[in-house]
Design an enzyme around this catalytic site. Structure first.
Site: not given
Ligand code: UD1
Ligand code: UDP
Length: 377
Positions: A204
């Site tokens: 992601h």
């Molecule tokens: C964020 C964090 C990343 C982390 C990830 C965990 C930052 C800069 N990045 O990335 O480090 O690994 O969370 O998962 O803070 N969206 C939805 N529904 C949601 C949330 C997001 O549709 O509930 C979509 C939206 O289109 C949004 C995009 O995902 O614009 C990105 O979401 P955002 O929270 O900005 O960053 P992540 O990629 O989730």
């Molecule tokens: N995870 C989850 N469901 C999913 C994918 C990930 O519960 O479909 C959990 C996973 O076990 C881990 C955490 O989410 O504990 C990782 O989150 P993510 O990859 O979104 O963020 P990051 O660790 O890269 O910041």
């Protein structure tokens, strides 16, 4: 003591749950502030429910946006709550925009910040997370690096006071939830998967999904996998695949099952039973080595180098040749597979949450939970 916990994304809920649990065991009910950075049921509420967190005190509904929109809006809303509640400490975890917003809003109100999972560095300043980590560490007065390696990163930047190596709370989370997951989750049956016979994929990160070129390389990798695979897909990736007209290609890969993001229990069950994991997630790299599952990381660097040094993780980037080479090795060379599986977990004993709470309560009792005017004198 009145601690406030600020969080807003999936990994923060998972990794702060053990800290919340330890506070409750010590008779302290922490204030819970959810920024709403993640808001879909599968990205947020499912974790609050499965991890049995107490009710959220403030839901700030910040939502998605550009880096500055999201961070700025979160800062404004967090500041209002902190001014109203005047906690003794603000606790943040990790490297998201929520973390940076919480740390900045708090330190400027002269409320000390405690950073859980401090000191991680990818040494790649093009990642939004790297900027968030560095700034949050420098805004914090109490720092909890998970490993000695992370502590050394802080030391190199002049941060040596109130630094406590605790292990990573992800170990606590895995230990607390994987037995329950094994018992409660029927995800293998639901997806018709057999233990040890599939690859689990998550990807992601902005650098892998926000350009058509890189996302196309990921799609090519998915197309060429030598065995069945399951990909619980982050909404960011799903959206980008649509935008770049790549979704149909992914949907037509016969050996690949794409699901919505999964709850923690289903995800842990899939992870524990996978042949291998391919991921660009930080938390998943950690969990793989804890659960003894070989991990191929779809990145060119990692802020979790301990996993690579231990031998449980290989950086393959978005290089199809490297991915296929390592999958072939894992499939054909039993010793290689065993070595990767048996790599030692570098993230501690699962008591990080307890340690963090113990240390914070101790500092508070000794009236040392406060902002120092300078680090360097
Ligand atoms: C964020 C964090 C990343 C982390 C990830 C965990 C930052 C800069 N990045 O990335 O480090 O690994 O969370 O998962 O803070 N969206 C939805 N529904 C949601 C949330 C997001 O549709 O509930 C979509 C939206 O289109 C949004 C995009 O995902 O614009 C990105 O979401 P955002 O929270 O900005 O960053 P992540 O990629 O989730
Ligand atoms: N995870 C989850 N469901 C999913 C994918 C990930 O519960 O479909 C959990 C996973 O076990 C881990 C955490 O989410 O504990 C990782 O989150 P993510 O990859 O979104 O963020 P990051 O660790 O890269 O910041």
């Amino acid at each position: 003591m009145k601690p406030a916990l600020v969080f807003g994304t999936r990994p923060e809920m998972i990794k702060l749950a053990p800290v919340i649990r330890s506070f409750l065991e010590r008779g302290v009910r922490p204030l819970l502030i959810h920024t709403g950075q993640h808001y879909d049921y599968e990205m947020s509420s499912v974790f609050l429910r499965e991890l049995e967190l107490p009710p959220i005190d403030y839901h700030l509904e910040v939502g998605s946006g550009t880096q500055a929109e999201q961070t700025g809006k979160a800062m404004i809303e967090i500041e209002k709550v902190l001014m109203e509640e005047e906690p003794d400490v603000t606790i943040v975890q990790g490297d998201t925009n929520t973390v940076l917003a919480g740390a900045l809003a708090s330190v400027k109100l002269k409320i000390p910040v405690a950073h859980v999972e401090a000191g991680l560095r990818s040494f790649d300043r093009t990642m939004p997370e790297e900027i968030n980590r560095i700034l949050a560490d420098h805004a914090s007065d109490v720092l909890f690096p998970p490993t000695e390696e992370a502590r050394k990163n802080l030391e190199r930047e002049g941060i040596t006071e109130n630094v406590y190596v605790t292990g990573n709370t992800i170990v606590d989370a895995v230990l607390q939830n994987s037995v329950v997951a094994e018992r409660k989750s029927d995800i293998l049956e639901r997806l018709s998967l057999k233990s040890g016979e599939y690859i689990l994929i998550t990807a992601h990160r902005a650098e892998n999904t926000d350009s058509k070129e890189n996302l196309s390389r990921l799609v090519e990798i998915l197309e060429s996998l030598p065995m069945r695979a399951v990909y619980p897909m982050h909404p960011r990736t799903r959206r980008r695949l649509n935008e770049f007209d790549l979704w149909e290609r992914v949907a037509s890969i016969e050996h690949l099952i794409v699901t919505k993001p999964l709850g923690y229990l289903d995800f842990l069950k899939l992870e524990k039973n996978a042949f291998a994991v391919m991921t660009d997630s930080g938390g998943v790299q950690e969990e793989a080595i804890i659960l003894n599952v070989p991990c191929l990381t779809l990145r060119y660097n990692t802020e979790r180098p301990e996993t690579v040094k231990a031998g449980g993780n290989v950086l393959v980037g978005l290089e199809k040749g490297r991915v296929l080479h390592y999958l072939d090795l894992l499939l054909s060379d039993r010793n290689f597979y065993r070595r990767m599986r048996e790599a030692e977990n570098p993230f501690g004993d699962g008591k990080a949450g307890e340690r963090i709470v113990e240390i914070l309560l101790g500092l508070y009792e000794r009236e040392k939970l406060r902002i120092k005017s300078s680090r360097f004198i």
